[in-house]
Design a protein around this motif. Structure first.
Motif, mmCIF file in Angstrom:
data_model
loop_
_atom_site.group_PDB
_atom_site.id
_atom_site.type_symbol
_atom_site.label_atom_id
_atom_site.label_comp_id
_atom_site.label_asym_id
_atom_site.label_seq_id
_atom_site.Cartn_x
_atom_site.Cartn_y
_atom_site.Cartn_z
ATOM 1 N N SER A 159 51.868 -3.296 73.732
ATOM 2 C CA SER A 159 51.008 -2.585 74.731
ATOM 3 C C SER A 159 50.217 -1.504 74.158
ATOM 4 N N THR A 160 48.683 -2.187 75.949
ATOM 5 C CA THR A 160 47.705 -1.609 74.711
ATOM 6 C C THR A 160 47.778 -0.118 75.514
ATOM 7 N N ASP A 161 48.437 -0.075 76.870
ATOM 8 C CA ASP A 161 48.786 1.373 76.963
ATOM 9 C C ASP A 161 49.334 2.664 76.471
ATOM 10 N N PHE A 162 50.083 2.345 76.003
ATOM 11 C CA PHE A 162 50.750 2.843 74.764
ATOM 12 C C PHE A 162 51.387 2.618 73.564
ATOM 13 N N GLN A 197 45.943 5.150 75.264
ATOM 14 C CA GLN A 197 45.262 5.325 76.382
ATOM 15 C C GLN A 197 45.560 5.504 78.440
ATOM 16 N N LYS A 198 47.276 6.024 78.320
ATOM 17 C CA LYS A 198 46.972 6.896 79.256
ATOM 18 C C LYS A 198 48.115 7.600 79.098
ATOM 19 N N TYR A 199 48.614 8.202 79.694
ATOM 20 C CA TYR A 199 49.291 9.601 79.629
ATOM 21 C C TYR A 199 50.442 10.038 80.226
ATOM 22 N N ALA A 200 51.760 10.424 79.888
ATOM 23 C CA ALA A 200 53.192 10.658 79.891
ATOM 24 C C ALA A 200 52.861 11.055 81.880
ATOM 25 N N GLY A 201 53.794 10.438 82.430
ATOM 26 C CA GLY A 201 53.603 10.935 84.027
ATOM 27 C C GLY A 201 52.495 9.072 84.975
ATOM 28 N N GLN A 202 52.246 8.742 83.766
ATOM 29 C CA GLN A 202 51.130 7.870 84.548
ATOM 30 C C GLN A 202 52.125 5.626 83.968
ATOM 31 N N LEU A 224 56.484 0.627 83.914
ATOM 32 C CA LEU A 224 57.258 1.291 83.316
ATOM 33 C C LEU A 224 56.487 3.549 83.362
ATOM 34 N N LYS A 225 56.835 4.032 83.620
ATOM 35 C CA LYS A 225 56.223 5.811 83.395
ATOM 36 C C LYS A 225 57.127 6.184 82.148
ATOM 37 N N PRO A 226 56.917 6.975 81.557
ATOM 38 C CA PRO A 226 57.574 7.629 80.258
ATOM 39 C C PRO A 226 57.173 9.566 81.237
ATOM 40 N N LYS A 227 58.295 9.732 80.856
ATOM 41 C CA LYS A 227 58.499 10.752 82.055
ATOM 42 C C LYS A 227 57.871 11.812 81.717
ATOM 43 N N GLN A 228 58.213 11.762 80.161
ATOM 44 C CA GLN A 228 58.235 12.918 79.038
ATOM 45 C C GLN A 228 57.074 12.395 78.444
ATOM 46 N N TRP A 229 56.388 13.956 78.056
ATOM 47 C CA TRP A 229 55.617 13.953 76.515
ATOM 48 C C TRP A 229 56.096 13.839 75.597
ATOM 49 N N GLY A 230 55.243 12.414 74.846
ATOM 50 C CA GLY A 230 56.069 12.930 73.060
ATOM 51 C C GLY A 230 56.136 11.785 72.883
ATOM 52 N N ALA A 257 53.678 9.838 74.235
ATOM 53 C CA ALA A 257 52.307 9.681 75.196
ATOM 54 C C ALA A 257 51.958 10.986 75.436
ATOM 55 N N PRO A 258 51.086 10.829 75.517
ATOM 56 C CA PRO A 258 50.326 12.688 75.062
ATOM 57 C C PRO A 258 50.292 13.441 76.914
#
Length: 509
Positions: free
Chosen positions: A148-151, A161-166, A208-214, A239-240
């Motif tokens: 994954s280039t996003d995460f 390249q993405k944040y938690a929740g995205q 997929l959307k990681p719903k927790q940061w970290g 996921a920041p």
């Protein structure tokens, strides 16, 4: 893990050599019917099963080199033969006894990757069973490669390249794979290992959307069409936290769009985006997390405010009759794994005519934030009358309660969440249960920031704007964006733009 292949030219060789031709019948013997291989040949990626008892159907796969070949007979025995279609050679030709009419033969030592043909003949000659086929595949797919280039994977040195929740894209690749099972921050489910089919090259890309940061962990498992399963692979990534998250009233899952909350038939609570086109939930909150611990059905749910976290709505849940207003803090974008906080959601003590707890409340509606803060004010129906709860403080403690009607005026009416105008004024709605009539009530906001709730004293005086009979629409409500939605008697979700332009989103679970 072998790809689909048509019967090879070796079958033609076998036919020319007479290997698949029944011997000349000297007498009409007992019948043989119903040929089946066990386990049933098939394709795990589609769930299709076939014995391919003709010359055109692609043979299914079996995950064993010793399948059981069965048929039924009216006699005491039958002859069976098996050919390797890949090499054009006969491997077995023998007589099999019948047990209560069942014929069963188990060829052994079959070769991984080869295609086989088989059939039975009646003892003494006669019409054989159709020629059936299967393919042997006893090799599991290769280990899954996840990228994954996003995460990017933790330790790769690449920046997310993405944040938690995205939403982020994740690609799975495994030689021989025809489908994948995967789970984010959880355990792979027991049962069918095929969740999503792969492309012809064994690749699958999912959103997929990681719903927790970290740190998050994605677990992936590959399966081939025979049902052989590779070892699960874990992919950890960071996921920041999003310093500037988008928001919208009534957004539960963090996509900046209001959500609809509806129980499924198993009692779980579904979070369904108003921005979608079907009834697929973005998350499902287990029935065990409901106030009763058994089902979310029958609860009154408000998702209009939040406290001490990113701007996604907490849940305020009334389970009529038990006295509590349950608050579910939303720290994980709609998963609510932390459950409820019972000490939240108190009401002012000593208010004349009002019970000290929520035991008399049968309905609960959120009005949104009226004034400062991030917590919604509430309306409740108690003994048929409407009560307003405002001036919320930390931990959803309401300091002011006002009775808006008397004499049980709201008995027989369903209160529906309001639409909010640009100036903050409200348009509350109700449905008269006996007639299905939908009414609206203006709640204007004054220049001083106060609201005039006088129109709510007499529900029958509201403006009739439509009719939604309860028999046709057992559920009728409004999302926090002011748009009406309904669930039909056949459990179809219908959404509206305001009160018009109905859109059937399909069948609910």
């Amino acid at each position: 893990m072998y790809s689909a292949r048509l019967l090879t030219s070796a079958a033609t060789v076998a036919l020319a050599a007479g290997l698949l031709t029944a011997p000349a019948a000297t007498a009409v013997g007992a019948a043989v019917t119903d040929p089946h291989a066990v386990p049933a040949p098939g394709f795990a990626s589609t769930g299709a099963r076939t014995d391919a008892c003709d010359d055109t159907t692609a043979p299914g796969f079996v995950p064993t080199a010793a399948p059981v070949l069965t048929a039924r007979t009216t006699g005491t025995e039958a002859r069976y033969a098996l050919w390797d279609e890949t090499t054009g050679t006969k491997l077995f030709d023998q007589t099999v006894p019948a047990l209560d009419g069942l014929l069963s033969a188990t060829p052994t030592g079959l070769t991984d990757g080869h295609t086989y043909a088989w059939r039975y003949w009646p003892a003494g000659g006669g019409k054989p069973t159709p020629k059936c086929h299967f393919r042997v595949d006893v090799t599991a797919p290769a280990a899954v490669a996840v990228s994954s280039t996003d995460f990017p994977e933790s330790g790769s040195g690449q920046t997310p390249q993405k944040y938690a929740g995205q939403l982020g894209s994740f690609t799975f690749k495994a030689d021989g794979a025809t489908c994948y099972q995967y789970v984010l921050n959880g355990t792979l489910s027991v049962g069918s290992p095929c969740q999503t089919p792969a492309g012809p090259d064994g690749t699958l890309t999912v959103q997929l959307k990681p719903k927790q940061w970290g740190t998050n962990t994605l677990t992936v498992q590959a399966t081939d069409d025979a049902g052989n399963v590779a070892q699960p692979v874990s992919y950890s990534f960071y996921a920041p936290w999003n310093p500037n998250p988008a928001s919208a009233p009534g957004d539960v899952d963090g996509d900046a769009v209001a959500d609809i909350l509806l129980p499924d038939q198993a009692g779980n609570l579904q979070v369904i985006s108003t921005g979608g086109n079907d009834t697929t939930p973005s998350s499902v909150i287990a029935a065990q997390l409901s106030p009763s611990g058994a089902s979310w059905a029958g609860t009154e749910i408000v998702s209009r405010g939040y406290q001490n976290h990113d701007p996604v709505s907490d849940l305020q849940v009334l389970s009529p009759g038990n006295g509590y207003l349950y608050t579910y803090p939303n720290f994980d974008l709609g998963e609510f794994r932390g459950g409820a906080a019972l000490f939240f959601g108190t009401r002012p003590a000593g208010t004349p005519g009002m019970e000290p707890d929520w035991s008399r409340a049968t309905q609960l509606v959120g009005l949104g934030v009226l004034g400062q803060g991030t917590i919604s004010s509430l309306l409740s129906v108690e003994d048929g009358d409407l009560w307003l709860f405002t001036n919320p403080r930390n931990m959803y403690r309401y300091r002011t309660a006002t009775q808006l009607s008397t004499g049980g005026a709201w008995a027989g009416y369903q209160v529906i969440e309001p639409a909010v105008a640009a100036d903050g004024s409200l348009t509350l709605r109700s449905r008269e249960l006996a007639t299905g009539q939908l009414r609206e009530y203006a709640v204007p906001k004054g220049a001083d920031g106060t609201y005039d709730f006088a129109a709510l004293a007499a529900p029958a005086a509201g403006t009739v704007v439509g009719t939604f009979p309860v028999a046709d629409y057992p559920t009728l409500d409004s999302s926090a964006d002011g748009n009406l939605y309904a669930v039909t008697a056949s459990r179809h979700l219908v959404t509206f733009t305001g009160l018009t332009h109905p859109k059937d989103r399909g069948l609910l679970k």
